[in-house]
Design a protein around this motif. Structure first.
Motif, PDB file in Angstrom:
ATOM      1  N   GLY A  81       1.001  -1.455   0.150  1.00  0.00           N
ATOM      2  CA  GLY A  81       0.158  -0.542  -0.095  1.00  0.00           C
ATOM      3  C   GLY A  81       0.683   1.366   0.002  1.00  0.00           C
ATOM      4  N   LEU A  82       2.088   1.147   0.108  1.00  0.00           N
ATOM      5  CA  LEU A  82       2.866   2.212   0.063  1.00  0.00           C
ATOM      6  C   LEU A  82       2.816   2.694  -1.556  1.00  0.00           C
ATOM      7  N   LYS A  83       2.684   4.227  -1.198  1.00  0.00           N
ATOM      8  CA  LYS A  83       3.231   4.937  -3.203  1.00  0.00           C
ATOM      9  C   LYS A  83       3.988   6.484  -2.481  1.00  0.00           C
ATOM     10  N   PRO A  84       5.495   5.721  -1.861  1.00  0.00           N
ATOM     11  CA  PRO A  84       6.050   6.891  -1.414  1.00  0.00           C
ATOM     12  C   PRO A  84       5.909   8.269  -2.396  1.00  0.00           C
ATOM     13  N   ASP A  85       6.194   9.273  -1.683  1.00  0.00           N
ATOM     14  CA  ASP A  85       6.211  10.566  -2.539  1.00  0.00           C
ATOM     15  C   ASP A  85       8.285  11.000  -2.278  1.00  0.00           C
ATOM     16  N   LEU A  86       7.860  11.672  -2.786  1.00  0.00           N
ATOM     17  CA  LEU A  86       9.776  12.641  -3.481  1.00  0.00           C
ATOM     18  C   LEU A  86      10.534  12.353  -2.138  1.00  0.00           C
ATOM     19  N   THR A  87       9.195  12.871  -0.894  1.00  0.00           N
ATOM     20  CA  THR A  87      10.088  13.461   0.672  1.00  0.00           C
ATOM     21  C   THR A  87      10.735  11.918   1.211  1.00  0.00           C
ATOM     22  N   LEU A  88      10.349  11.326   0.792  1.00  0.00           N
ATOM     23  CA  LEU A  88       9.591   9.406   1.426  1.00  0.00           C
ATOM     24  C   LEU A  88      10.376   8.030   0.780  1.00  0.00           C
ATOM     25  N   GLY A  93      15.781   6.136   0.163  1.00  0.00           N
ATOM     26  CA  GLY A  93      16.781   5.672  -0.818  1.00  0.00           C
ATOM     27  C   GLY A  93      18.215   5.237   0.059  1.00  0.00           C
ATOM     28  N   ARG A  94      18.327   5.780   1.836  1.00  0.00           N
ATOM     29  CA  ARG A  94      18.829   5.314   2.680  1.00  0.00           C
ATOM     30  C   ARG A  94      19.059   4.152   3.223  1.00  0.00           C
ATOM     31  N   LEU A  95      18.056   3.951   2.649  1.00  0.00           N
ATOM     32  CA  LEU A  95      17.902   1.958   4.035  1.00  0.00           C
ATOM     33  C   LEU A  95      18.543   0.874   2.787  1.00  0.00           C
ATOM     34  N   LYS A  96      19.023   0.390   3.899  1.00  0.00           N
ATOM     35  CA  LYS A  96      20.138  -0.756   3.679  1.00  0.00           C
ATOM     36  C   LYS A  96      18.726  -1.874   3.854  1.00  0.00           C
ATOM     37  N   THR A  97      18.040  -1.813   5.015  1.00  0.00           N
ATOM     38  CA  THR A  97      16.400  -3.139   4.874  1.00  0.00           C
ATOM     39  C   THR A  97      15.538  -2.045   4.928  1.00  0.00           C
ATOM     40  N   LYS A  98      14.287  -3.814   4.547  1.00  0.00           N
ATOM     41  CA  LYS A  98      13.569  -2.337   4.851  1.00  0.00           C
ATOM     42  C   LYS A  98      12.842  -2.980   5.377  1.00  0.00           C
ATOM     43  N   ASN A  99      12.906  -3.227   6.994  1.00  0.00           N
ATOM     44  CA  ASN A  99      12.014  -3.377   8.152  1.00  0.00           C
ATOM     45  C   ASN A  99      11.960  -2.196   9.120  1.00  0.00           C
ATOM     46  N   THR A 100      10.689  -2.632   9.635  1.00  0.00           N
ATOM     47  CA  THR A 100       9.329  -1.050  10.206  1.00  0.00           C
ATOM     48  C   THR A 100      10.667  -0.588  10.725  1.00  0.00           C
ATOM     49  N   ASP A 101      11.022  -0.765  11.648  1.00  0.00           N
ATOM     50  CA  ASP A 101      12.421   0.245  12.476  1.00  0.00           C
ATOM     51  C   ASP A 101      13.349   1.268  11.375  1.00  0.00           C
ATOM     52  N   ALA A 102      13.840   0.008  10.835  1.00  0.00           N
ATOM     53  CA  ALA A 102      14.544   1.202   9.805  1.00  0.00           C
ATOM     54  C   ALA A 102      13.507   2.124   9.166  1.00  0.00           C
ATOM     55  N   ILE A 108      11.251   3.266  10.104  1.00  0.00           N
ATOM     56  CA  ILE A 108      10.233   4.506  11.004  1.00  0.00           C
ATOM     57  C   ILE A 108      11.434   5.467  11.567  1.00  0.00           C
ATOM     58  N   SER A 109      13.129   5.037  11.654  1.00  0.00           N
ATOM     59  CA  SER A 109      13.670   5.627  11.417  1.00  0.00           C
ATOM     60  C   SER A 109      14.096   6.653  10.622  1.00  0.00           C
ATOM     61  N   ALA A 110      14.264   6.182   9.210  1.00  0.00           N
ATOM     62  CA  ALA A 110      14.576   7.559   8.661  1.00  0.00           C
ATOM     63  C   ALA A 110      13.549   8.462   8.738  1.00  0.00           C
ATOM     64  N   VAL A 111      11.832   7.733   8.418  1.00  0.00           N
ATOM     65  CA  VAL A 111      11.013   9.207   8.816  1.00  0.00           C
ATOM     66  C   VAL A 111      11.552   9.421   9.724  1.00  0.00           C
ATOM     67  N   ALA A 112      11.363   9.128  10.933  1.00  0.00           N
ATOM     68  CA  ALA A 112      12.275  10.142  12.074  1.00  0.00           C
ATOM     69  C   ALA A 112      13.424  11.248  11.848  1.00  0.00           C
ATOM     70  N   ASP A 113      14.788  10.182  10.844  1.00  0.00           N
ATOM     71  CA  ASP A 113      15.691  11.687  10.800  1.00  0.00           C
ATOM     72  C   ASP A 113      15.040  12.935   9.744  1.00  0.00           C
ATOM     73  N   VAL A 114      13.952  11.991   8.521  1.00  0.00           N
ATOM     74  CA  VAL A 114      13.318  13.254   7.505  1.00  0.00           C
ATOM     75  C   VAL A 114      12.731  14.288   8.655  1.00  0.00           C
ATOM     76  N   LEU A 115      12.085  13.812   9.657  1.00  0.00           N
ATOM     77  CA  LEU A 115      11.663  15.046   9.910  1.00  0.00           C
ATOM     78  C   LEU A 115      12.040  15.866  11.336  1.00  0.00           C
ATOM     79  N   SER A 116      13.042  15.025  11.628  1.00  0.00           N
ATOM     80  CA  SER A 116      14.140  16.296  12.458  1.00  0.00           C
ATOM     81  C   SER A 116      14.904  16.921  11.847  1.00  0.00           C
ATOM     82  N   ASP A 117      14.835  16.206  10.200  1.00  0.00           N
ATOM     83  CA  ASP A 117      16.302  17.412   9.541  1.00  0.00           C
ATOM     84  C   ASP A 117      14.906  18.590   8.633  1.00  0.00           C
ATOM     85  N   HIS A 118      13.499  18.544   9.250  1.00  0.00           N
ATOM     86  CA  HIS A 118      12.742  19.500   9.033  1.00  0.00           C
ATOM     87  C   HIS A 118      12.323  20.739  10.430  1.00  0.00           C
ATOM     88  N   GLY A 119      13.057  20.419  11.618  1.00  0.00           N
ATOM     89  CA  GLY A 119      12.934  20.906  12.211  1.00  0.00           C
ATOM     90  C   GLY A 119      11.557  20.426  13.358  1.00  0.00           C
TER      91      GLY A 119
END
Length: 278
Positions: free
Chosen positions: A92-99, A104-113, A115-126
């Motif tokens: 069900g995942l249709k990622p936009d450019l941000t996602l 693209g940074r992920l080595k594995t596609k598990n839940t932790d990796a 959501i951690s990547a999403v948390a990093d992007v959120l942090s990058d945006h303050g």
């Protein structure tokens, strides 16, 4: 009262409703971002209560839109409450450019990796993600047996056997739950979720199973915190399971006292394992 803007990124289940109530009690100005086809539509009605919270729907994968909504509301702190079905990460995942950039940074596609990547992007945006249990401390499991029925010697043997297995499986980010009977692993949770694996174990081994749900050894309390509730007990009854073991201080019991009362009504044991360090 604390009127600091707070973001609530809502997934499925009751967790987002409880987070909304808790944040309201503390006087936060809430902006809720709900995931279409995951979050219950009833959350929108709950958000319109007193005081009302700003409410927005996004599709799974619209991370850029989520960030825009939160930034426009002045949000610098957010919590994630509720899960997304793990299978949706593949179907069900249709990622936009941000996602896409985050993926693209992920080595594995598990839940932790992911959501951690999403948390990093959120942090990058303050926008910093906070502990998802911030408003739900009273619902965290306390150590020891929480029901009238205790654990038999045989069941304790199964639990001791199962903890070693469950901790390893959780550490590998395979799943948080295993089901054990007679010192054998009957079923291991993967993407289907806790309730489904309990029912599957009942079909495989019949009644008398012990369910062990653990936090990851390095559990990040910002997301994917272990959760149990009344549906967990319903699955146990269907499977004929007798014991549920959870980790103290790192598992949310969403239905609180009602959960333990229901377990007592049906003669089930709930025990919270103490002393597991994160």
């Amino acid at each position: 009262m604390n009127h600091m803007p707070l973001g609530l990124i809502a997934g499925n289940g009751r967790f987002p409703f409880l987070a909304l109530e808790g944040a309201r009690r503390l006087g936060h100005a809430l902006t809720i971002v709900a995931i279409r086809d995951e979050t219950s539509p009833a959350l929108e009605a709950a958000a319109a209560g007193d005081p009302p919270a700003e409410f927005h729907w996004v599709s799974l994968g619209q991370l850029g839109r989520c960030i825009t909504i939160l930034r426009d509301a002045g949000v610098t702190r957010a919590v994630m409450a509720g899960q997304v079905k793990h299978t949706k990460l593949f179907t069900g995942l249709k990622p936009d450019l941000t996602l896409l950039k985050a993926l693209g940074r992920l080595k594995t596609k598990n839940t932790d990796a992911l959501i951690s990547a999403v948390a990093d992007v959120l942090s990058d945006h303050g926008i910093e993600l906070e502990n998802s249990t911030t408003f739900l401390q009273p619902l965290l499991a306390r150590s020891g047996v929480a029901t009238r029925r205790s654990v038999t010697a045989d069941e304790q043997g199964d639990l001791d056997f199962g903890y070693r297995m469950a901790d390893v499986i959780a550490g590998l980010d395979v799943g948080q739950t295993i089901v054990v009977k007679d010192r054998a692993v009957v079923a291991v949770e993967a993407m289907e979720g806790t309730d489904a694996v309990i029912v599957r174990a009942g079909r495989l081994a019949g009644p008398g199973t012990c369910v062990i749900k653990v936090a990851k050894p390095d559990q990040d309390m910002r997301f994917d915190v272990p959760v149990v509730g009344l549906p967990t007990l319903a699955a146990m009854r269907e499977a004929g399971a007798t014991v549920l073991s959870i980790d103290a201080d790192r598992t949310l019991v969403l239905d609180g006292d009602q959960f333990y009362a229901e377990a007592d009504t049906h003669g089930l044991t709930v025990v919270a394992r103490a002393g597991v360090s994160s």
